[in-house]
Design an enzyme around this catalytic site. Structure first.
Site, mmCIF file in Angstrom:
data_model
loop_
_atom_site.group_PDB
_atom_site.id
_atom_site.type_symbol
_atom_site.label_atom_id
_atom_site.label_comp_id
_atom_site.label_asym_id
_atom_site.label_seq_id
_atom_site.Cartn_x
_atom_site.Cartn_y
_atom_site.Cartn_z
ATOM 1 N N PRO A 128 -33.703 -61.667 33.615
ATOM 2 C CA PRO A 128 -34.264 -60.288 33.488
ATOM 3 C C PRO A 128 -33.480 -59.093 34.177
ATOM 4 O O PRO A 128 -32.869 -59.445 35.377
ATOM 5 C CB PRO A 128 -35.484 -60.164 33.902
ATOM 6 N N ASN A 129 -33.445 -58.028 33.913
ATOM 7 C CA ASN A 129 -32.594 -56.745 34.404
ATOM 8 C C ASN A 129 -31.165 -56.860 34.403
ATOM 9 O O ASN A 129 -30.460 -55.904 34.766
ATOM 10 C CB ASN A 129 -33.270 -56.608 35.732
ATOM 11 N N ARG B 169 -27.527 -50.838 37.510
ATOM 12 C CA ARG B 169 -28.821 -51.163 38.322
ATOM 13 C C ARG B 169 -28.253 -51.450 39.860
ATOM 14 O O ARG B 169 -27.485 -52.180 39.882
ATOM 15 C CB ARG B 169 -29.286 -52.486 37.752
ATOM 16 N N TYR C 151 -25.561 -54.900 43.501
ATOM 17 C CA TYR C 151 -24.923 -55.754 42.487
ATOM 18 C C TYR C 151 -23.510 -55.162 41.817
ATOM 19 O O TYR C 151 -22.945 -55.839 41.188
ATOM 20 C CB TYR C 151 -25.815 -55.589 41.236
ATOM 21 N N ASN D 120 -27.944 -67.375 35.820
ATOM 22 C CA ASN D 120 -28.299 -66.563 37.031
ATOM 23 C C ASN D 120 -29.652 -66.238 36.566
ATOM 24 O O ASN D 120 -29.785 -65.212 35.428
ATOM 25 C CB ASN D 120 -27.421 -65.217 36.988
ATOM 26 N N ALA E 46 -34.810 -62.914 38.682
ATOM 27 C CA ALA E 46 -36.184 -62.819 39.384
ATOM 28 C C ALA E 46 -36.906 -64.136 38.992
ATOM 29 O O ALA E 46 -37.888 -64.499 39.837
ATOM 30 C CB ALA E 46 -37.092 -61.605 39.286
ATOM 31 N N GLU F 30 -26.072 -72.621 39.637
ATOM 32 C CA GLU F 30 -26.688 -71.579 39.750
ATOM 33 C C GLU F 30 -26.076 -70.263 40.507
ATOM 34 O O GLU F 30 -25.423 -70.595 41.486
ATOM 35 C CB GLU F 30 -28.014 -71.943 40.882
ATOM 36 N N HIS G 70 -26.126 -66.315 41.969
ATOM 37 C CA HIS G 70 -26.542 -64.945 42.401
ATOM 38 C C HIS G 70 -25.457 -64.211 42.830
ATOM 39 O O HIS G 70 -24.764 -64.497 43.553
ATOM 40 C CB HIS G 70 -27.642 -65.212 43.637
ATOM 41 N N ARG H 177 -31.650 -60.987 51.967
ATOM 42 C CA ARG H 177 -32.619 -59.875 51.420
ATOM 43 C C ARG H 177 -34.186 -60.382 51.750
ATOM 44 O O ARG H 177 -34.275 -61.402 52.638
ATOM 45 C CB ARG H 177 -32.139 -59.943 49.950
HETATM 46 C C1 DQA Z 1 -30.197 -62.168 41.720
HETATM 47 C C2 DQA Z 1 -30.979 -62.051 42.815
HETATM 48 C C3 DQA Z 1 -32.448 -62.031 42.512
HETATM 49 O O1 DQA Z 1 -33.418 -62.190 43.507
HETATM 50 C C4 DQA Z 1 -32.826 -60.846 41.789
HETATM 51 O O2 DQA Z 1 -34.156 -60.769 41.109
HETATM 52 C C5 DQA Z 1 -32.019 -60.629 40.524
HETATM 53 C C6 DQA Z 1 -30.607 -60.895 40.653
HETATM 54 C C7 DQA Z 1 -28.632 -61.676 41.926
HETATM 55 O O3 DQA Z 1 -27.983 -62.055 41.095
HETATM 56 O O4 DQA Z 1 -28.352 -61.442 42.947
HETATM 57 O O5 DQA Z 1 -32.445 -59.782 39.609
HETATM 58 O O6 DQA Z 1 -30.332 -63.315 40.893
#
Ligand code: DQA
Length: 145
Positions: free
Chosen positions: A11-12, A19, A24, A75, A78, A99, A101, A108
């Site tokens: 998501p997002n 964003r 990011y 990825n 959240a 995985e 990020h 964080r």
């Molecule tokens: C994320 C880190 C997560 O905590 C966050 O909710 C994201 C992006 C990252 O790519 O750094 O949406 O996965």
């Protein structure tokens, strides 16, 4: 032999580039898809990059990957920190799972420090920006060789 890797995004991440760019970065998910496709060509890997804001859709794509992909890069955004269901889905997949990020989640908020997905992942990359996807793809090439 050409390998196939599914790159899943939670998501997002459709808003990547717009964003929270301080966290990011400026690149979009289309940029990530393009750079991974180009690197994949060099590595003999066909990549399919998908993004959804919906947990069930991500689970359906993981199930589909059981028949269509040699490896998964994910990825989960959240859902990383909340989803036993995505972990369970990944546990049905036989190939390597990496995985990614974009941000350094360990630097964080504390709720970002735990990942359900890490229990299944063969490796985790965090804090390398969008370059993390390419690094994961290089590692995937090694794991699938
Ligand atoms: C994320 C880190 C997560 O905590 C966050 O909710 C994201 C992006 C990252 O790519 O750094 O949406 O996965």
């Amino acid at each position: 032999m050409t390998r196939t890797v599914t790159i899943l995004n939670g998501p997002n991440l459709n808003l990547l580039g717009k964003r929270e760019p301080k966290i990011y970065g400026p690149d979009t998910l289309d940029d990530v898809a393009t750079s991974c496709a180009a690197l994949g060509k060099d590595l003999g890997i066909r990549t399919t990059l998908l993004q959804s804001n919906h947990e069930g859709q991500l689970i359906d794509w993981i199930h589909a990957a059981r028949d269509t992909a040699d490896g998964i890069i994910i990825n989960p955004a959240a859902f990383t920190h909340t989803s036993v269901a995505i972990l369970d889905a990944l546990n049905t997949f036989d190939g390597p799972v990496l995985e990614v990020h974009i941000s350094n989640v360990h630097q964080r908020e504390s709720f970002r420090h735990h990942s359900y997905v890490s229990a299944r992942a063969n490796g985790v990359i965090a804090g390398f920006g969008v370059q993390g996807y390419e690094l994961a793809l290089r590692r995937m090439a090694t794991l699938l060789a």
